[in-house]
Design a protein around this motif. Sequence first.
Motif, PDB file in Angstrom:
ATOM      1  N   ILE A 146      32.839 -44.399  -7.768  1.00  0.00           N
ATOM      2  CA  ILE A 146      32.516 -43.099  -8.373  1.00  0.00           C
ATOM      3  C   ILE A 146      32.510 -43.210  -9.894  1.00  0.00           C
ATOM      4  O   ILE A 146      31.605 -42.725 -10.574  1.00  0.00           O
ATOM      5  N   PHE A 147      33.513 -43.891 -10.445  1.00  0.00           N
ATOM      6  CA  PHE A 147      33.633 -43.997 -11.909  1.00  0.00           C
ATOM      7  C   PHE A 147      32.454 -44.779 -12.487  1.00  0.00           C
ATOM      8  O   PHE A 147      31.954 -44.465 -13.573  1.00  0.00           O
ATOM      9  N   LEU A 161      32.222 -39.520 -17.175  1.00  0.00           N
ATOM     10  CA  LEU A 161      33.577 -39.327 -16.652  1.00  0.00           C
ATOM     11  C   LEU A 161      34.549 -40.127 -17.515  1.00  0.00           C
ATOM     12  O   LEU A 161      34.218 -41.219 -17.974  1.00  0.00           O
ATOM     13  N   ALA A 173      38.597 -40.878 -12.824  1.00  0.00           N
ATOM     14  CA  ALA A 173      38.202 -40.607 -11.433  1.00  0.00           C
ATOM     15  C   ALA A 173      39.243 -41.234 -10.525  1.00  0.00           C
ATOM     16  O   ALA A 173      39.521 -42.435 -10.643  1.00  0.00           O
ATOM     17  N   GLU A 180      36.698 -30.471 -15.324  1.00  0.00           N
ATOM     18  CA  GLU A 180      37.354 -31.156 -14.206  1.00  0.00           C
ATOM     19  C   GLU A 180      36.797 -30.631 -12.883  1.00  0.00           C
ATOM     20  O   GLU A 180      36.505 -29.436 -12.749  1.00  0.00           O
ATOM     21  N   LEU A 192      38.085 -35.628 -10.642  1.00  0.00           N
ATOM     22  CA  LEU A 192      37.155 -36.181 -11.633  1.00  0.00           C
ATOM     23  C   LEU A 192      37.328 -35.407 -12.935  1.00  0.00           C
ATOM     24  O   LEU A 192      37.327 -34.170 -12.927  1.00  0.00           O
ATOM     25  N   ASP A 193      37.464 -36.130 -14.038  1.00  0.00           N
ATOM     26  CA  ASP A 193      37.596 -35.519 -15.360  1.00  0.00           C
ATOM     27  C   ASP A 193      36.436 -35.967 -16.242  1.00  0.00           C
ATOM     28  O   ASP A 193      35.976 -37.109 -16.134  1.00  0.00           O
ATOM     29  N   SER A 194      36.016 -35.068 -17.122  1.00  0.00           N
ATOM     30  CA  SER A 194      34.941 -35.406 -18.063  1.00  0.00           C
ATOM     31  C   SER A 194      35.307 -34.971 -19.469  1.00  0.00           C
ATOM     32  O   SER A 194      35.928 -33.914 -19.662  1.00  0.00           O
ATOM     33  N   ASP A 244      26.980 -31.293  -8.234  1.00  0.00           N
ATOM     34  CA  ASP A 244      28.109 -32.234  -8.275  1.00  0.00           C
ATOM     35  C   ASP A 244      29.158 -31.832  -7.244  1.00  0.00           C
ATOM     36  O   ASP A 244      29.736 -32.675  -6.556  1.00  0.00           O
ATOM     37  N   CYS A 264      30.301 -34.140  -4.180  1.00  0.00           N
ATOM     38  CA  CYS A 264      31.682 -34.639  -4.087  1.00  0.00           C
ATOM     39  C   CYS A 264      32.394 -34.121  -2.846  1.00  0.00           C
ATOM     40  O   CYS A 264      33.267 -34.811  -2.300  1.00  0.00           O
TER      41      CYS A 264
END
Length: 159
Positions: free
Chosen positions: A43-44, A50, A53, A115, A132-134, A144, A148
């Motif tokens: 995913i990352f 991101l 993750a 997030e 998941l963080d951005s 998204d 997910c």
Amino acid sequence: MYDHKIAAADKPALYRDLAAALEALVEGEPDAVANMANAAALIFETLPDLNWAGFYRNVGGELVLGPFQGRAACIRIPFGKGVCGTAAATQQVQRIDDVHAFPGHIACDAASNSELVVPIVRDGKPLAVLDLDSPLTARFDGEDEAGCVRLGEILARAI
Ligand code: SME
């Protein structure tokens, strides 16, 4: 080494390819840690923008840090606390455009601004959350979230 070249033209196609790659990675593998580790890496590497993750696992009614990619993070999160604890307690996806406006947000990495947290539930029991963080504000949209959630369904059978 697995080399998943995912360069889809649009977001639904990107998530279809990502789901197929994840299915292939976890196929026949019963070890939850191995599957979460590969999922976090996939995913990352695949999703743009991101900075974190990974997973928090439900260990005796508390979220405990699991496999992830990104900076070292807080280890334990009570159910109901922060974005992750809210997702686990409510079993509802948390899609947060601005984490600084979320009451009780737990800031693990000061770079995070938005997030997406997907609860991973099997037989009604929250097993873990995918977090998941951005660094971008409002990084995650409905596509998204849908993509997910599909990843979470695959992981619910693999962890
Ligand atoms: N921000 C999360 C904590 C986990 S880190 O983002 C990796 C929260 O509020 O639950």
